[in-house]
Design a protein around this motif. Sequence first.
Motif, PDB file in Angstrom:
ATOM      1  N   GLU A  71      88.417  21.777  83.411  1.00 40.47           N
ATOM      2  CA  GLU A  71      87.859  22.153  82.120  1.00 40.47           C
ATOM      3  C   GLU A  71      88.591  23.324  81.467  1.00 40.47           C
ATOM      4  O   GLU A  71      88.534  23.486  80.250  1.00 40.47           O
ATOM      5  N   ILE A  72      89.226  24.157  82.269  1.00 41.15           N
ATOM      6  CA  ILE A  72      89.862  25.360  81.735  1.00 41.15           C
ATOM      7  C   ILE A  72      91.102  24.979  80.938  1.00 41.15           C
ATOM      8  O   ILE A  72      91.982  24.272  81.435  1.00 41.15           O
ATOM      9  N   ALA A  73      91.168  25.449  79.718  1.00 42.58           N
ATOM     10  CA  ALA A  73      92.297  25.127  78.852  1.00 42.58           C
ATOM     11  C   ALA A  73      93.572  25.758  79.391  1.00 42.58           C
ATOM     12  O   ALA A  73      93.562  26.906  79.850  1.00 42.58           O
ATOM     13  N   PRO A  74      94.675  25.028  79.374  1.00 46.36           N
ATOM     14  CA  PRO A  74      95.943  25.613  79.797  1.00 46.36           C
ATOM     15  C   PRO A  74      96.249  26.891  79.016  1.00 46.36           C
ATOM     16  O   PRO A  74      96.051  26.951  77.807  1.00 46.36           O
ATOM     17  N   GLY A  75      96.702  27.899  79.721  1.00 46.80           N
ATOM     18  CA  GLY A  75      97.030  29.166  79.085  1.00 46.80           C
ATOM     19  C   GLY A  75      95.859  30.107  78.920  1.00 46.80           C
ATOM     20  O   GLY A  75      96.041  31.231  78.456  1.00 46.80           O
ATOM     21  N   ALA A  76      94.663  29.679  79.296  1.00 52.38           N
ATOM     22  CA  ALA A  76      93.486  30.533  79.144  1.00 52.38           C
ATOM     23  C   ALA A  76      93.457  31.592  80.241  1.00 52.38           C
ATOM     24  O   ALA A  76      93.573  31.274  81.425  1.00 52.38           O
ATOM     25  N   ALA A 208      91.303  37.590  76.909  1.00 56.61           N
ATOM     26  CA  ALA A 208      90.645  36.429  77.511  1.00 56.61           C
ATOM     27  C   ALA A 208      89.348  36.132  76.782  1.00 56.61           C
ATOM     28  O   ALA A 208      88.843  36.950  76.007  1.00 56.61           O
ATOM     29  N   ALA A 209      88.799  34.950  77.044  1.00 59.33           N
ATOM     30  CA  ALA A 209      87.523  34.566  76.448  1.00 59.33           C
ATOM     31  C   ALA A 209      86.631  33.833  77.440  1.00 59.33           C
ATOM     32  O   ALA A 209      85.653  33.208  77.054  1.00 59.33           O
ATOM     33  N   LEU A 210      86.963  33.909  78.726  1.00 54.72           N
ATOM     34  CA  LEU A 210      86.210  33.188  79.745  1.00 54.72           C
ATOM     35  C   LEU A 210      86.073  34.042  80.994  1.00 54.72           C
ATOM     36  O   LEU A 210      87.052  34.624  81.473  1.00 54.72           O
ATOM     37  N   ALA A 211      84.848  34.112  81.537  1.00 57.77           N
ATOM     38  CA  ALA A 211      84.587  34.787  82.808  1.00 57.77           C
ATOM     39  C   ALA A 211      83.799  33.859  83.717  1.00 57.77           C
ATOM     40  O   ALA A 211      82.821  33.230  83.278  1.00 57.77           O
ATOM     41  N   LEU A 212      84.229  33.757  84.959  1.00 54.63           N
ATOM     42  CA  LEU A 212      83.522  33.007  85.997  1.00 54.63           C
ATOM     43  C   LEU A 212      82.897  34.025  86.942  1.00 54.63           C
ATOM     44  O   LEU A 212      83.603  34.799  87.583  1.00 54.63           O
TER      45      LEU A 212
END
Length: 284
Positions: A71-76, A208-212
Motif C-alpha cells: 500500500e505504501i506509495a513508492p518514494g514515501a 513525510a506524511a505517514l507514520a506506522l
Amino acid sequence: MRLCRCLPIILPVPQPGTNRRVASATPVASDGMYEVVLLRHGETLGYDGDHGLTPRGEEQARARGKALAAEIAPGARVLMPHARTSRATATAVTLRAALVAEGVDESLLGELYAEPHVDNLRFSLDGEVVDTSVAVSARLALPDGHDDDWVREYDRFDSDYREVAAAGGPIEFWVRNPTLYFEPPQLGALRLWLGIETLGSRLRDAGAALALVCTHSAPMRAFAATTFGVDLGEPENLEPIRVRVGEGVDAGTARVDYRDRTVTTRIPTPPAWFDRAWLDSYGR
C-alpha cells in the motif's frame, strides 16, 4: 487503496529484472494532511512481565508488513514510533524488516524510536506512574496474603496473565469499571490523540506524511470506543486503526477508519482536569 495519498504520484517504470520498487520524488504532506496507522503489537509470550513476541507474533508482524508494503506509495517517507515495552519494540523491529524485505526503500524508513504518548496502559504504583508490566512484576513478587488496595485492584484486573489476558479480559474490565490505580480509559484515548497530533510536526520536518505506530490494545480500544461511541472489543494483534489528519473540514479534524466503521471527528484537547504539561513531559 494506497497509503500516503496526500499528493499525486507518478509511478516509474520498474527496472528490468527486478520486482523491487523504484523510488520517485518523495511525497510530502499536502496542506498539513498526514496519516497515522495504529497497530497492536504481535502475540506476546505472556502478560506477567515485559516479554517479547512468540514466533506467531513475529509472523503476524511480518504479514502486516507485507500487506502495508503493498500500500505504501513508492518514494514515501515513513516514520515508525512505538511504545516502550519489549513486545511493541519487537513488533516494530519485525515490521520494519518486513517492509524492507518487500521492497520498501530502507533509506526512506525512519529509524525506530520510542514515543511515550503511545505507551501501554499505565498504573500508579506507590505514587509513581509505571507501565502495567512493571506493576504486575511487583504484584507477583509479593508473598501470599498481601492485601494492599492496589493489589486487590490489580487482581480484579488480571490474575491469569496468559489466555484470558491475550483475549482482552483485563482490558474489557478496565474499559467498563472505574478504578483508582489504573489510568482511566479517557486518558488513554486522549494521550493517543496527543501522540497523533504531535506526529504532525515531526512528519513535516522529515518530509513525510505517514507514520506506522506499534502500540497496545488498551489505548487503542479506548481510542476506538471514544471515537465511535461504542466499545468494539479487543483489537487483534497487528490490527490497524487508520487516522487521516486534515482530511476533514480543516487541519483540526481527522478521519478514523476501523473495521467497517468510518467517522470524521475533531481532534480533542485534554480537559482542564488533566495536566497537559505532565502528559507532554512524561517518559521524556
